[in-house]
Design a protein around this motif. Structure first.
Motif, mmCIF file in Angstrom:
data_model
loop_
_atom_site.group_PDB
_atom_site.id
_atom_site.type_symbol
_atom_site.label_atom_id
_atom_site.label_comp_id
_atom_site.label_asym_id
_atom_site.label_seq_id
_atom_site.Cartn_x
_atom_site.Cartn_y
_atom_site.Cartn_z
ATOM 1 N N VAL A 137 0.871 -1.173 0.000
ATOM 2 C CA VAL A 137 0.000 0.000 0.000
ATOM 3 C C VAL A 137 0.905 1.218 0.000
ATOM 4 N N GLU A 138 1.005 1.878 -1.147
ATOM 5 C CA GLU A 138 2.011 2.927 -1.303
ATOM 6 C C GLU A 138 1.564 4.060 -2.221
ATOM 7 N N THR A 139 0.248 4.193 -2.404
ATOM 8 C CA THR A 139 -0.319 5.304 -3.146
ATOM 9 C C THR A 139 -1.506 5.844 -2.366
ATOM 10 N N ALA A 140 -1.957 7.040 -2.752
ATOM 11 C CA ALA A 140 -3.118 7.622 -2.080
ATOM 12 C C ALA A 140 -4.335 6.704 -2.215
ATOM 13 N N ALA A 141 -4.570 6.178 -3.416
ATOM 14 C CA ALA A 141 -5.713 5.285 -3.617
ATOM 15 C C ALA A 141 -5.553 4.016 -2.794
ATOM 16 N N GLY A 142 -4.339 3.511 -2.698
ATOM 17 C CA GLY A 142 -4.107 2.309 -1.908
ATOM 18 C C GLY A 142 -4.427 2.516 -0.443
ATOM 19 N N ALA A 183 -1.394 7.810 7.247
ATOM 20 C CA ALA A 183 -1.453 6.642 6.357
ATOM 21 C C ALA A 183 -0.821 5.422 7.019
ATOM 22 N N ARG A 184 0.262 5.633 7.734
ATOM 23 C CA ARG A 184 0.951 4.528 8.416
ATOM 24 C C ARG A 184 0.025 3.883 9.442
ATOM 25 N N GLU A 185 -0.712 4.698 10.165
ATOM 26 C CA GLU A 185 -1.656 4.180 11.150
ATOM 27 C C GLU A 185 -2.856 3.524 10.477
ATOM 28 N N HIS A 186 -3.297 4.101 9.369
ATOM 29 C CA HIS A 186 -4.471 3.566 8.668
ATOM 30 C C HIS A 186 -4.190 2.164 8.133
#
Length: 306
Positions: A137-142, A183-186
């Motif tokens: 998971v390494e994009t905004a959409a991801g 994002a890391r927490e999500h």
């Protein structure tokens, strides 16, 4: 299965492909995506196929292919060229000349939907390979679709990729990492909700062991199960951080013993070491024991291999 350390090796470097599974990493990833220049993809695919076919490893071995529709089929054709796949086991994989025998899973870069995961698994199935997927998971959409990606049937783990995410959203990477913290927490929340592993982003300075240990400690505090590594020197510190120390294991054993005793007596709250313990602390103790058992199994495998 422990995935404390996930070490990447470039697919066009045969000597590193042979070395990666011997470093003590729980998972070795042979990389056919970003680590390989476009003009070397064919050469890299052949090198990975050869390495897998002649593999004798106790760790999990995966291949990072390009995403479906952007080269995944060609990468799978290069790696899965013949034969049938033997199921993974804790024993060392035999040298039988079949790349499938040495391959335990696929790493999907830039996963942005559940369909991306199932499409990759389907492409592998068309080539007679039933493989779990570790989704990057390494994009905004991801990040926005991390829950669906984690819940996809083939998904075995979510891997957070901070560097590509920062590039995708135009963020400036800082030492503190606040620009990717949400994002890391999500990602770890999505993985936990789906019951799959969460693997944290890499620490880019492989010569800074103190910085690596601090960043890995923070990942552990967030709830991650492991961390990416880009150099063999990072494997030891990462494994140590994600392996509960003996004092912590002893605490967990006392909590679980008290739980069993309290449950027999009909009590939901009880005291351990002068501290009142209830369901959340019991869950923490269970997680500690799960980590300790997984780490112990991984280290036993390395000891057998050594």
């Amino acid at each position: 299965m422990a995935r404390r350390s996930v070490l990447f090796a470039p697919g066009d470097r045969p000597e590193l492909l042979r070395k990666a599974p011997t470093t003590g990493a729980d998972t070795a990833v042979f990389d056919l995506e970003d680590a390989v220049a476009p003009e070397r993809k064919t050469e890299a695919g052949a090198a990975v196929r050869e390495a897998l076919a002649d593999l004798d490893a106790d760790c999990e071995v995966c291949v990072r292919v390009r995403p479906p529709g952007r080269g995944a089929a060609a990468d799978l054709d290069a790696v899965l060229d013949s034969g049938g796949r033997s199921p993974p086991s804790s024993a060392a994989k035999p040298h039988d000349g079949d790349a499938r025998t040495g391959l335990d899973g696929l790493v999907l870069p830039k996963a942005e939907s559940a369909d991306d995961v199932t499409d990759l698994a389907d492409l592998a199935a068309e080539r007679d390979a039933d493989l779990p997927v570790l989704a990057l998971v390494e994009t905004a959409a991801g990040v926005l679709h991390a829950e669906a990606i984690a819940a996809a049937e083939p998904t075995a783990a979510l891997i957070f990729g901070a560097e590509d995410l920062a590039a995708d959203i135009g963020a400036t990477r800082t030492e503190e990492g606040t620009e990717v913290l949400h994002a890391r927490e999500h990602v770890v929340l999505a993985a936990a909700a789906a019951g799959v592993d969460a693997v944290d982003t890499l620490y880019t300075d492989f010569e800074d062991e103190a910085g690596l240990r601090a960043d890995t400690e923070f990942a552990l505090e967030l709830g991650y199960d492991g961390k990416l590594a880009i150099h063999p020197s990072q494997v030891g510190p990462i494994n140590e951080t994600f392996t509960p120390d003996p004092d912590r294991v002893e605490w967990a054993e006392r909590v679980l013993a008290a739980r069993d005793e309290g449950g027999a007596e009909g009590r939901g709250v009880f005291a351990v070491d002068g501290e009142m313990v209830d369901a959340p602390l019991v869950a923490q103790a269970e997680r500690v024991m799960e980590r300790a058992r997984a780490a112990g199994s991984a280290e036993d495998a390395v000891d057998r291999d050594g």
